[in-house]
Scaffold this active site. Structure first.
Site, PDB file in Angstrom:
ATOM      1  N   LYS A 125      36.579  49.065  20.560  1.00 42.06           N
ATOM      2  CA  LYS A 125      37.563  48.871  19.496  1.00 42.06           C
ATOM      3  C   LYS A 125      37.299  47.547  18.773  1.00 42.06           C
ATOM      4  O   LYS A 125      37.286  47.484  17.559  1.00 42.06           O
ATOM      5  CB  LYS A 125      38.972  48.900  20.098  1.00 42.06           C
ATOM      6  CG  LYS A 125      40.073  48.731  19.086  1.00 42.06           C
ATOM      7  CD  LYS A 125      41.453  48.880  19.707  1.00 42.06           C
ATOM      8  CE  LYS A 125      42.510  48.505  18.666  1.00 42.06           C
ATOM      9  NZ  LYS A 125      43.865  48.577  19.168  1.00 42.06           N
TER      10      LYS A 125
ATOM     11  N   GLU B  88      31.149  42.847  28.147  1.00 44.93           N
ATOM     12  CA  GLU B  88      30.392  43.836  28.917  1.00 44.93           C
ATOM     13  C   GLU B  88      29.673  44.812  27.987  1.00 44.93           C
ATOM     14  O   GLU B  88      28.485  45.103  28.147  1.00 44.93           O
ATOM     15  CB  GLU B  88      31.337  44.635  29.830  1.00 44.93           C
ATOM     16  CG  GLU B  88      31.989  43.825  30.941  1.00 44.93           C
ATOM     17  CD  GLU B  88      33.310  43.209  30.544  1.00 44.93           C
ATOM     18  OE1 GLU B  88      33.532  42.944  29.337  1.00 44.93           O
ATOM     19  OE2 GLU B  88      34.134  42.979  31.445  1.00 44.93           O
TER      20      GLU B  88
ATOM     21  N   GLY C 118      43.653  50.587  22.818  1.00 48.64           N
ATOM     22  CA  GLY C 118      42.420  50.928  23.535  1.00 48.64           C
ATOM     23  C   GLY C 118      42.631  52.011  24.586  1.00 48.64           C
ATOM     24  O   GLY C 118      41.870  52.976  24.670  1.00 48.64           O
ATOM     25  N   ARG C 119      43.680  51.874  25.387  1.00 43.87           N
ATOM     26  CA  ARG C 119      43.896  52.844  26.475  1.00 43.87           C
ATOM     27  C   ARG C 119      44.520  54.148  25.990  1.00 43.87           C
ATOM     28  O   ARG C 119      44.806  55.036  26.784  1.00 43.87           O
ATOM     29  CB  ARG C 119      44.722  52.202  27.595  1.00 43.87           C
ATOM     30  CG  ARG C 119      46.030  51.573  27.149  1.00 43.87           C
ATOM     31  CD  ARG C 119      46.594  50.658  28.234  1.00 43.87           C
ATOM     32  NE  ARG C 119      47.740  49.890  27.794  1.00 43.87           N
ATOM     33  CZ  ARG C 119      47.674  48.716  27.165  1.00 43.87           C
ATOM     34  NH1 ARG C 119      46.490  48.200  26.871  1.00 43.87           N
ATOM     35  NH2 ARG C 119      48.771  48.073  26.808  1.00 43.87           N
TER      36      ARG C 119
ATOM     37  N   GLU D 194      47.981  48.530  32.842  1.00 48.78           N
ATOM     38  CA  GLU D 194      47.734  47.614  31.722  1.00 48.78           C
ATOM     39  C   GLU D 194      48.896  47.696  30.734  1.00 48.78           C
ATOM     40  O   GLU D 194      49.197  46.736  30.030  1.00 48.78           O
ATOM     41  CB  GLU D 194      46.401  47.942  31.019  1.00 48.78           C
ATOM     42  CG  GLU D 194      45.896  46.803  30.139  1.00 48.78           C
ATOM     43  CD  GLU D 194      44.506  47.044  29.551  1.00 48.78           C
ATOM     44  OE1 GLU D 194      44.399  47.810  28.581  1.00 48.78           O
ATOM     45  OE2 GLU D 194      43.527  46.450  30.060  1.00 48.78           O
TER      46      GLU D 194
ATOM     47  N   HIS E 215      41.540  63.305  54.515  1.00 50.60           N
ATOM     48  CA  HIS E 215      40.704  62.847  55.626  1.00 50.60           C
ATOM     49  C   HIS E 215      40.426  61.357  55.521  1.00 50.60           C
ATOM     50  O   HIS E 215      39.484  60.855  56.140  1.00 50.60           O
ATOM     51  CB  HIS E 215      39.410  63.659  55.652  1.00 50.60           C
ATOM     52  CG  HIS E 215      39.696  65.123  55.802  1.00 50.60           C
ATOM     53  ND1 HIS E 215      39.884  65.726  57.016  1.00 50.60           N
ATOM     54  CD2 HIS E 215      39.907  66.095  54.869  1.00 50.60           C
ATOM     55  CE1 HIS E 215      40.154  67.015  56.839  1.00 50.60           C
ATOM     56  NE2 HIS E 215      40.187  67.259  55.546  1.00 50.60           N
TER      57      HIS E 215
ATOM     58  N   LYS F 272      39.037  36.285  30.893  1.00 51.53           N
ATOM     59  CA  LYS F 272      37.939  36.319  29.908  1.00 51.53           C
ATOM     60  C   LYS F 272      37.616  34.894  29.455  1.00 51.53           C
ATOM     61  O   LYS F 272      36.452  34.506  29.344  1.00 51.53           O
ATOM     62  CB  LYS F 272      38.360  37.128  28.675  1.00 51.53           C
ATOM     63  CG  LYS F 272      38.410  38.623  28.872  1.00 51.53           C
ATOM     64  CD  LYS F 272      38.738  39.306  27.537  1.00 51.53           C
ATOM     65  CE  LYS F 272      39.074  40.756  27.711  1.00 51.53           C
ATOM     66  NZ  LYS F 272      39.548  41.408  26.494  1.00 51.53           N
TER      67      LYS F 272
HETATM   68  O1  F6P Z   1      40.156  43.747  28.412  1.00 52.87           O
HETATM   69  C1  F6P Z   1      41.043  44.786  28.225  1.00 52.87           C
HETATM   70  C2  F6P Z   1      40.673  45.606  27.039  1.00 52.87           C
HETATM   71  O2  F6P Z   1      41.013  44.939  25.874  1.00 52.87           O
HETATM   72  C3  F6P Z   1      41.313  46.980  27.094  1.00 52.87           C
HETATM   73  O3  F6P Z   1      42.611  46.972  26.648  1.00 52.87           O
HETATM   74  C4  F6P Z   1      40.371  47.779  26.292  1.00 52.87           C
HETATM   75  O4  F6P Z   1      40.533  49.149  26.515  1.00 52.87           O
HETATM   76  C5  F6P Z   1      39.051  47.259  26.811  1.00 52.87           C
HETATM   77  O5  F6P Z   1      39.283  45.882  26.993  1.00 52.87           O
HETATM   78  C6  F6P Z   1      37.866  47.481  25.920  1.00 52.87           C
HETATM   79  O6  F6P Z   1      38.047  46.924  24.656  1.00 52.87           O
HETATM   80  P1  F6P Z   1      37.123  47.302  23.438  1.00 52.87           P
HETATM   81  O7  F6P Z   1      37.274  48.747  23.161  1.00 52.87           O
HETATM   82  O8  F6P Z   1      37.608  46.455  22.306  1.00 52.87           O
HETATM   83  O9  F6P Z   1      35.709  46.966  23.815  1.00 52.87           O
END
Ligand code: F6P
Length: 551
Positions: free
Chosen positions: A206, A212, A266-267, A352, A383, A511
């Site tokens: 987003k 990452e 995002g979620r 979240e 199990h 972060k």
């Molecule tokens: O760090 C949390 C977050 O902002 C989430 O809310 C989001 O889904 C995820 O990181 C990834 O964010 P992006 O889609 O901006 O890379």
């Protein structure tokens, strides 16, 4: 501060709990032949059974009063009207527009967004079809066989969960992969067996700044350029983001960039272009069915009376156990192997969203908020951790999810799966008393002394609540319904707790600190002064283990 009516509803629930605690759930069934029918709600073929909960009509009436006192209906109207209910980020929350089938406009800042939604989706679906049909190919002219989604959090968990759930719908010869972790093992292991000539990378982010995702995207880009040549990058990358300027800087061709909007959290973004990898895998028609499932629930959530409104009931039961009974965890156990990633997906959705300690006004909450959400598929969990669910000291309410019939799987296996699911719900609810255990052991011919020793270990306390959600089969539409049910459940809980479910400031501090630590970790000559003793000690220990000089 919670209002007087909410406080009164909670006080009534507390008082009534004492009464309910003296009656077993089995007693409640014995007193009401019709309990299953009265304590279940339907949405088409989907049934939500909540009869195995510690509730009676009085408890349900107090819970529904709680929903009214918290103005769940008013807050729901504000949500769908596009009010900026995500106040700390100044945003509306309208992921429902992405699955809107009503033909009605959806207004954001006085403008109908539906034309943008539909045209963006149409472009994405043309691209998805091109990849599926092989009209869009890699740089060496070969059709794509492997789609690698690079994203994390909401840009990974939703599509990854759904691609697994809908694997029978994936076009033969196509595979969807998901790389999320900054741990280089993730991308290395994913790419190990892939042929780059037939691999398409979709960078999903987003914000297009997430460490990452940007790190993994850069590594993938370097690899493609090294293996197939710089010119191949344009053919092997696409991107999904709200930040089109940043995507352009990365060097992805305009016609391979698919946007969405800041009013999609995002979620909650699986319904948007973030679903592109899924759409390529299962095809646009099935992706549309998935969206329709979400719309089914939006309609139900807006139209069904509170007492038959499934997300409202799910939310109320969750609040009841969290705040009235004090249960701090909630398990989601799909008896549906393809929903293996559903609990992980729900962890972000729920924790979240509602893992907050201040109200919308910034005051400290007076009620406990999000429980720990966890789970694994049954029967595997039986199990592993079910021992604790049955006999541990903590009560953990459970959601069981199961299809009435298998999707492309063996009917005999499914009958056993179904029986196992029901058996667990029944065992949690009924338990087994000391007297029952003694009777069984006596019948088995055990001596009195042996029985005395063994019996306590074989007692099940029972009265452990569970819901069962049953649907005909795990189709795209059924999955869309499941996801949207939980989305609205989380929203209703946030309405009752008066918190903002749509920001996530709690992820920022880590972060920020990582930004400060990364250069020190990368450069062994940098001093660790000013860091806390543990952090400095751990960096020093790593330096020693990796044979570098501590700075
Ligand atoms: O760090 C949390 C977050 O902002 C989430 O809310 C989001 O889904 C995820 O990181 C990834 O964010 P992006 O889609 O901006 O890379």
């Amino acid at each position: 501060m919670i209002n007087h009516r909410i406080a009164a509803a909670f006080a009534a629930l507390e008082a009534h709990r004492v009464d309910l605690a003296s009656r077993s759930i089995a007693d409640l069934f014995a007193a009401d032949n019709n309990r299953f029918a009265r304590y279940s709600a339907r949405l088409d073929d989907l049934l939500f059974d909540y009869s195995k909960h510690r509730v009676d009509d009085i408890a349900m009436a107090h819970l529904l009063e709680l929903a009214r006192a918290a103005d769940v209906e008013g807050k729901r109207a504000a949500l769908f009207a596009g009010e900026k209910i995500n106040a700390t980020e100044g945003r509306a929350v309208l992921h429902m527009a992405l699955r809107n089938r009503s033909g009605q406009p959806v207004m954001v800042d006085g403008r109908d967004v539906m034309a943008d939604v539909l045209s963006t989706r149409a472009r994405a679906m043309v691209f998805a079809n091109g990849v599926r049909e092989g009209t869009l190919r890699g740089a060496t002219g070969k059709p794509f066989t492997d789609i690698v989604n690079i994203g994390i959090g909401g840009s990974d968990l939703g599509p990854a969960m759904a691609a697994r759930a809908l694997s029978p719908y994936i076009r033969p010869g196509l595979r969807a992969h998901f790389v999320a972790n900054v741990d280089g093992a993730d991308i290395a292991d994913t790419l190990a067996d892939l042929n780059l000539e037939t691999t398409l990378f979709i960078i999903s982010s987003k914000t297009f700044t997430t460490q990452e995702t940007m790190t993994n995207a850069a590594s993938a880009r370097i690899l493609v350029a090294k293996t197939l040549g710089e010119g191949a990058v344009a053919d092997h990358f696409a991107a999904v983001s709200t930040k089109l300027d940043l995507v352009a800087k990365f060097g992805i061709r305009d016609d391979r960039v698919f946007g969405f909007w800041d009013w999609v959290g995002g979620r909650y973004s699986l319904w948007s272009s973030i679903g592109l990898t899924l759409a390529i895998a299962i095809g646009p028609a099935h992706f549309e069915e998935f969206l329709t499932g979400g719309f089914d629930v939006d309609k139900h959530f807006q139209e069904a009376p509170l007492e038959g409104n499934i997300p409202v009931l799910m939310a109320l039961l969750g609040v009841y156990y969290r705040n009235v009974w004090g249960h701090a965890a909630h398990a989601v156990i799909p008896y549906d192997q393809r929903l293996a990633r559903f609990p992980a997906y729900l962890q972000q959705l729920d924790m979240e969203s509602n893992g907050k300690s201040v109200t919308r006004d910034g005051e400290a909450v007076t009620l406990a908020t999000a429980p720990v959400i966890w789970g694994e598929p049954g029967t595997n969990g039986q199990h592993a951790f079910f021992q604790m669910l049955h006999q541990g000291t903590d009560v953990i309410p459970v959601d069981f999810l199961i299809a009435a019939e298998p999707t492309m799987a063996d009917a005999h296996h499914h009958a056993l799966l179904f029986a196992n699911c029901l058996a667990q719900g029944e065992a949690l609810m009924r338990g087994r008393s000391r007297a029952e255990v003694e009777e069984i052991l006596t019948r088995q011919g055990m001596s009195g002394t042996e029985i005395k020793k063994l019996a306590p270990h074989k007692v099940f306390p029972g009265d452990r609540p569970s819901s069962t959600i049953i649907y005909k089969s795990l189709t795209p539409r059924a999955l869309g319904r499941l996801v949207a049910l939980y989305e609205h459940k989380v929203f209703v809980q946030s309405a009752i707790w008066d918190i903002n479910a749509f920001d996530q400031w709690g992820v920022e501090l880590g972060k920020e600190l990582c930004g400060r630590l990364a250069p020190i970790v990368m450069d062994a000559t940098r001093p660790v002064d000013g860091l806390d003793g543990s952090t400095a000690g751990l960096i020093g220990y790593r330096r020693a283990l990796t044979d570098k000089q501590a700075g």
